[in-house]
Design an enzyme around this catalytic site. Structure first.
Site, mmCIF file in Angstrom:
data_model
loop_
_atom_site.group_PDB
_atom_site.id
_atom_site.type_symbol
_atom_site.label_atom_id
_atom_site.label_comp_id
_atom_site.label_asym_id
_atom_site.label_seq_id
_atom_site.Cartn_x
_atom_site.Cartn_y
_atom_site.Cartn_z
ATOM 1 N N HIS A 88 0.841 -1.203 0.000
ATOM 2 C CA HIS A 88 0.000 0.000 0.000
ATOM 3 C C HIS A 88 0.877 1.254 0.000
ATOM 4 O O HIS A 88 0.657 2.184 -0.785
ATOM 5 C CB HIS A 88 -0.920 -0.014 1.226
ATOM 6 C CG HIS A 88 -1.629 1.281 1.504
ATOM 7 N ND1 HIS A 88 -2.938 1.495 1.185
ATOM 8 C CD2 HIS A 88 -1.200 2.424 2.091
ATOM 9 C CE1 HIS A 88 -3.295 2.722 1.541
ATOM 10 N NE2 HIS A 88 -2.244 3.303 2.109
ATOM 11 N N GLU A 89 1.873 1.274 0.883
ATOM 12 C CA GLU A 89 2.745 2.455 0.961
ATOM 13 C C GLU A 89 3.572 2.600 -0.320
ATOM 14 O O GLU A 89 3.784 3.714 -0.792
ATOM 15 C CB GLU A 89 3.642 2.375 2.195
ATOM 16 C CG GLU A 89 2.893 2.334 3.522
ATOM 17 C CD GLU A 89 1.918 3.489 3.732
ATOM 18 O OE1 GLU A 89 2.070 4.548 3.069
ATOM 19 O OE2 GLU A 89 0.989 3.333 4.543
ATOM 20 N N HIS A 115 1.558 4.235 -2.969
ATOM 21 C CA HIS A 115 1.381 5.690 -2.879
ATOM 22 C C HIS A 115 2.335 6.434 -3.818
ATOM 23 O O HIS A 115 2.077 7.588 -4.176
ATOM 24 C CB HIS A 115 1.574 6.170 -1.446
ATOM 25 C CG HIS A 115 0.319 6.128 -0.625
ATOM 26 N ND1 HIS A 115 -0.878 6.653 -1.062
ATOM 27 C CD2 HIS A 115 0.072 5.617 0.612
ATOM 28 C CE1 HIS A 115 -1.805 6.483 -0.146
ATOM 29 N NE2 HIS A 115 -1.261 5.839 0.885
ATOM 30 N N GLU A 150 -6.041 6.988 -1.481
ATOM 31 C CA GLU A 150 -5.858 5.868 -0.565
ATOM 32 C C GLU A 150 -6.435 4.579 -1.133
ATOM 33 O O GLU A 150 -5.890 3.495 -0.922
ATOM 34 C CB GLU A 150 -6.495 6.173 0.792
ATOM 35 C CG GLU A 150 -5.791 7.260 1.583
ATOM 36 C CD GLU A 150 -4.383 6.863 2.010
ATOM 37 O OE1 GLU A 150 -4.108 5.649 2.137
ATOM 38 O OE2 GLU A 150 -3.563 7.770 2.224
ATOM 39 N N ASP A 210 -4.648 1.100 -1.716
ATOM 40 C CA ASP A 210 -5.182 -0.164 -1.198
ATOM 41 C C ASP A 210 -5.236 -1.221 -2.296
ATOM 42 O O ASP A 210 -4.859 -2.383 -2.089
ATOM 43 C CB ASP A 210 -6.594 0.046 -0.651
ATOM 44 C CG ASP A 210 -6.606 0.431 0.820
ATOM 45 O OD1 ASP A 210 -5.533 0.404 1.455
ATOM 46 O OD2 ASP A 210 -7.688 0.762 1.327
#
Length: 626
Positions: A474-475, A478, A534, A538
């Site tokens: 997930h990070e 980003h 976000e 995800d």
């Protein structure tokens, strides 16, 4: 019993949801919160013991400060007395000219001085810090609350009024005087609300880059001499960034002599609210009443927790370093780093096999991926300025706090024009969270989140991939979400895509907006655009974690998906869900768990979900980006 084919999140978490109770001092309880509560208890136990043993060094200074924060008897005797000299500085103001003479003094005291300026990296040249112009905050959670059809606005304004009037009387203001001050603040707030960005507008943070020549921009500010202020701070900016153009175009409509009484009232209220936590327990509890009403929290924190959290604030890296070194082992760090590197490799392969990007864009994406900095557990060192934080136990806790604020403010302004320090983490190691920094192009995983249900050396590999694996990816994602995708491998705002590729990316992101827009959770309606970045992360995180899990010999996709639903388990007050829907760039936990899995064929296959089940999503409606 809920069928997982109809509501996967509830089916997985059904027993937990039935048995768990929201703590009275929290607006919610979930996997993140359960770990945070565990850490809170560990630290309370450890640090209470140190009140007797008294360690040395920076941790020792924290313990002294913690001892003062815990001395509720002394704080009760002092009541609001420590705040009186601070408030007097505001009370003595009779004009903006008077405020001009105190701008720097107020800045160093941590008092609002009506100039919301801060130092941050230049988005297009992140190797240097520049001066940024922000905007005022509002009483209500978002500009959308100020529309005529918002049914909650008046109720919340009344709650703010009643709680703030009572707070002001507790620190020495007469009832009528307090009522007049708060009425002026509310009137000014309505004016400001016309000119500030909504949370949805701020969620596209690349749009907040509006560089200007300072010499020309400063000429627009009529009633405060910003040049004199910055000269006294010993800074001389050339190019500045104006994040909220509309606010500064109307700044003179807000900050002028006609509005001075309301501006002064606002400074009084903000100062009392900000510093009430250093006073008596009764004042502390009253100061948090409005925020508790906003979030649906039933009670204020008990004194033990309040003292710990107050003391940790100016020493957060020191406490984080202690926690990380004691509770996060080298074996776990090595294993998590291995997983992070594997996820990077998976991402690289997914980019290589991507079917909708050109080769040139793929190469640049992989370059950015290869440059991502990896940070796990806790930083190598505590920043030097924390050695300056020496506690004087003969003075009040507020006097010590003001000294620490000045150290931080001086450090902050000293960064203007300098190269940012990428080694300083923006989260302490004992915080249950993780982040990607678009300007640094780094990912950070504090020790606190690296435990069950997210991660545990003793739990199934598939569970770890469905937990921390998805969080790690997930990070990473980003870096390629609707905001991060606009920044290059050096963290600079830079169009590194071909126009056709970026158009394809925007179309896929728009599909993600549509997938969530208008959904409800706990009665709150979701704004698909507010949560899109976000949600893209995800989706990318779950995609990469799923692919990585498949490479393991003991793969069990049921365990993988079940732990994905487990990490998002959450029970919250209705008020909190409503608040988050208006301000949070994350979708509600139930939707994060339920919606994302329906984009994967493996989910339908492993659980035997068909078009007759509520969890079904047609293949043509499934979104895939990374």
């Amino acid at each position: 019993m809920v069928r997982l084919q109809d509501d996967f999140y509830t089916a997985v978490n059904e027993e937990w949801l039935k048995s768990i109770k929201i703590p009275t001092d929290r607006p919610r309880i979930g996997s993140f919160d359960e770990i945070a509560i565990k850490i809170e208890q560990q630290e309370l136990h450890d640090f209470k013991g140190m009140l007797i043993s008294q360690p040395e060094g920076m941790l020792g200074e924290f313990i002294k400060y913690y001892r003062m924060a815990s001395d509720w008897e002394n704080r009760a005797q002092l009541e609001a007395q420590p705040l009186v000299p601070v408030l007097k500085k505001i009370e003595e103001l009779n004009s903006l000219k008077d405020l001009q003479a105190k701008l720097v003094e107020f800045e160093y005291l941590g008092i609002d001085n009506l100039l919301p300026l801060y130092v941050e990296q230049d988005m297009k040249n992140t190797s240097q810090n520049i001066l940024n112009f922000g905007s005022f905050s509002l009483i209500l959670p978002d500009t959308t609350y100020y529309t005529k059809d918002n049914s909650d606005a008046q109720k919340l304004i009344t709650a703010f009024k009643d709680s703030t009037v009572k707070l002001l009387t507790m620190v020495g203001y007469r009832q009528l005087e307090a009522e007049q001050i708060v009425a002026a603040v509310i009137t000014l707030d309505k004016q400001v609300a016309q000119f500030v960005l909504s949370n949805e507008e701020k969620s596209d943070y690349w749009k907040l880059y509006n560089p200007m020549e300072f010499s020309k921009f400063s000429e627009q500010i009529k009633f405060l001499d910003i040049n004199a202020y910055l000269k006294e701070l010993a800074v001389a900016p050339t190019i500045v960034n104006v994040s909220d153009l509309k606010f500064w175009q109307n700044y003179n409509e807000i900050v002028n002599e006609d509005n001075f009484a309301a501006l002064k009232a606002t400074l009084i209220v903000e100062t009392v609210q900000n510093f009430a936590k250093y006073l008596s327990n009764e004042i502390r509890i009253q100061a948090s009443e409005y925020s508790r009403i906003l979030s649906g929290t039933k009670e204020a924190q008990v004194t033990d927790k309040a003292a710990l959290n107050l003391a940790k604030s100016p020493f957060s890296p020191v406490v984080g370093d202690y926690y990380g070194r004691k509770y996060f082992g080298q074996a776990a760090k090595d294993d998590v780093l291995k997983m992070v590197k594997k996820m990077i490799t998976v991402y690289e392969n997914r980019l290589s096999n991507n079917t909708w990007l050109s080769n040139d864009t793929k190469a640049k994406a992989k370059l950015k991926l290869s440059k991502i900095g990896l940070n796990v557990g806790f930083p190598d060192k505590i920043p030097d300025r924390y050695q300056q934080k020496i506690v004087n136990e003969k003075k009040s806790i507020l006097e010590n706090a003001l000294k620490f604020i000045k150290i931080e403010v001086k450090h902050h302004w000293n960064q203007l024009g300098k190269t940012p320090d990428k080694t300083e983490w923006e989260m302490p190691a004992d915080l249950v969270n993780a982040y990607y920094h678009p300007f640094h192009n780094i990912i950070v995983f504090p020790a606190a989140i690296l435990q069950a249900p997210f991660y545990n050396l003793k739990q199934a590999t598939s569970a770890n991939y469905g937990g921390i694996g998805a969080v790690i990816a997930h990070e990473i994602s980003h870096a390629f979400d609707t905001n991060g995708a606009r920044f290059d491998e050096n963290g600079n705002l830079n169009s590194w895509w071909s126009s056709a590729d970026f158009k394809a990316f925007e179309q896929r992101s728009a599909a993600m907006v549509q997938e969530f827009d208008g959904l409800t959770s706990g009665g709150a309606k979701i704004n698909g655009h507010l949560v899109v970045s976000e949600n893209v992360a995800d989706l990318g995180g779950l995609s990469a974690a799923l692919e990585a899990a498949k490479t393991e010999a003991d793969i069990d996709l049921k365990v993988f998906f079940n732990n994905w639903a487990t990490i998002w388990r959450n029970k919250a007050s209705v008020d909190f869900l409503k608040l988050m829907a208006s301000i949070d760039v994350h979708a509600p936990a139930q939707l994060r768990a339920n919606v994302q899995v329906t984009n994967f064929a493996e989910f339908f296959e492993v659980f035997g979900i068909t078009e007759n089940d509520k969890m079904w999503r047609k293949p043509t409606d499934r979104v895939q980006i990374w």
